[in-house]
Design an enzyme around this catalytic site. Structure first.
Site: not given
Ligand code: GLN
Length: 486
Positions: A78, A153, A177
């Site tokens: 990532k 994400s 995410s």
């Molecule tokens: N979807 C969640 C957010 O927008 C979690 C994102 C994540 O786990 N990095 O913060």
């Protein structure tokens, strides 16, 4: 069987048996990336030269008999992990010119295991999002249906592994995410206990929640890669100094006698019917294998989304203050004075969602509002923790859905942040409590993958991996590939 139909472990075994070389495997995946990435947008950077050099080194190591099971196996990181000499963008215009001067611990350790770096994957900007639509590099498409999101994400890592452009990839999970994109693309998404994996060199979003993990085709692959990346690191003060078990060796623990708790709050309104049915059927299969199942209530868990959307923005507003146009990252042209430099560099460098979070975070931390929001959220966080502690006094693992629906259409939720935030309703609790959790594919809804989530007590990684592995020996959902990428 084509090379890309093999799991990371299978490729590792093939390499050890000299069925093919790492250079051959690496070329195979680089060709697939070249062909399919324009349609998926899963990679921000492809590191072909570096990959081939890594592969040659791995082949030499295997020839000397010094390789491990992951030596010579390709992977993708990532783009939140710092990689020396390679663009590390975090999905943001702010870092679109940032070439990292050092490696994250996760990168360093997987490198030391002999893994081959194919490239860096697309992601929501600074990991803020559930659909990969907030990326400066544009949305990632779900290989199961390119009109739909892959989740986020870590959506680039998920799409890359789901379409088999990489056998395995890293991700990070602050509120879901890894698990949510894992569910939406039919993968095994593993988020370890907070502190199990070092956060050094992983660009910070919300430091008390961020944790690195794996998007894989199987529990076995997740066990192998997690084993190689976990462990104490003096450069991360929250990294836990406890030995790393041999996760792969513990996979065959039987399901018989496992005490499963079903989280009642996860089966209410908002859960799509077919998704709920697939998850219930999976839990029923565990019962048939000799597990006991009881329903439990975690009454404060429904407060996890509002709690998270105070705590995470608060921490991000502090973490992201370092991007000021002065030291590194985006700098505006011809600043008039220092304030103008700050304002325009940040104004131009950050996207809308990141700005929304910084403003929310600054607000909830400001004098006069701190007690009403931030302090209150920390108290609710303690209550959520206590709910989990009570539950784990009765059961070994908790089960439920990973996400309320299968993958949604690109653009469907971009105008309504609350609707987007609700996608993480089942995943955020584990982050607030620092617990390990995994999503495994357990069925299809309307032809799209559905994930079963298994949550465990702190440091119960082995138990979760064994349960996931048992499920994958009973079923072949994890072996199904989206059509059109064979
Ligand atoms: N979807 C969640 C957010 O927008 C979690 C994102 C994540 O786990 N990095 O913060």
């Amino acid at each position: 069987m084509s090379l890309h139909h093999a799991t990371a472990a299978e490729i590792g075994r093939g390499l050890a048996a000299r069925e093919y070389s790492s250079v051959e495997v690496t070329r195979h995946f680089l060709e697939r990336i070249e062909r399919a990435n324009p349609a998926l947008n899963a990679f921000v950077t492809v590191t072909a030269e570096r990959a081939l050099a890594d592969a040659q080194r791995a082949d030499a190591r295997i020839a000397r008999g010094k390789g491990g099971l992951l030596t010579g196996v390709p992977l993708a990181h990532k783009d939140i992990f710092c990689t020396t000499g390679i663009l590390t963008s975090c999905g943001s215009r702010m870092l679109a010119n940032f070439v990292a001067p050092y490696d994250a611990t996760v990168v360093e350790r997987l490198d030391a295991a002999g893994m081959v770096l194919l490239g860096k994957t697309n992601m929501d900007e600074f990991a803020m999002g559930s659909s990969n639509e907030t990326s400066h590099y544009g949305p990632v498409r779900n290989p199961w249906d390119p009109a739909r999101v892959p989740g986020g994400s870590s959506g680039g890592s998920a799409a890359a592994v789901a379409a088999r452009l990489a056998p395995v990839a890293t991700g990070t999970d602050t509120g879901g995410s890894i698990r949510q994109p894992g569910a939406l693309t039919g993968l095994t998404g593993f988020k370890p206990t907070y502190g199990r994996v070092s956060r050094y060199g992983m660009i910070a979003f919300a430091s008390s929640l961020d944790q690195a993990g794996v998007l894989a085709q199987s529990a076995e692959d997740a066990a192998l890669v997690l084993g190689a990346m976990a462990g104490h690191d003096a450069r991360d003060s929250t990294s836990v100094d406890a030995p790393v078990p041999d996760y792969a060796a513990g996979l065959d623990r039987p399901v018989k006698g496992l005490k499963i708790g079903i989280i009642r709050e996860f089966f209410g309104d908002g859960l799509e019917a077919e998704t709920g049915a697939a998850v219930r059927a999976a839990i029923e299969a565990f019962r048939r294998e000799g597990a006991t199942v009881e329903e439990l209530s975690l009454p404060n868990l429904p407060l996890s989304v509002p709690t998270y959307y105070v705590v995470a923005p608060a921490e991000c507003s502090s973490n992201l203050s370092r991007f000021d146009g002065v030291r590194f990252g985006h700098r505006c042209r011809d600043p008039k004075d220092l304030m103008d430099l700050y304002r325009r560099s940040r104004g131009e460098g950050f996207g809308v969602e990141v700005k929304r979070r910084i403003m929310t975070g600054t607000y909830v931390l400001s004098a006069g509002y701190y007690d009403a929001y931030y302090l209150k959220a920390q108290k609710v966080r303690s209550l959520i923790n206590a709910d989990f502690r009570r539950a784990f006094a009765r059961v070994d693992v908790l089960m439920g859905p990973t996400a309320p629906t299968p993958a949604f259409a690109i653009g469907a939720k971009t105008d309504d942040p609350i609707l987007m935030y609700l996608n993480d309703i089942y995943t955020i609790g584990a982050n607030l409590a620092g617990l390990p959790a995994v999503s495994v594919p357990c069925g299809l809804s309307g032809g799209l993958p559905v994930g079963l989530q298994i949550i465990g007590p702190h440091f119960a990684e082995e138990r979760l991996l064994a349960a996931a592995h048992a499920w994958q020996r009973l079923t072949d959902w994890h072996r199904r590939m989206p059509q059109g990428w064979a």
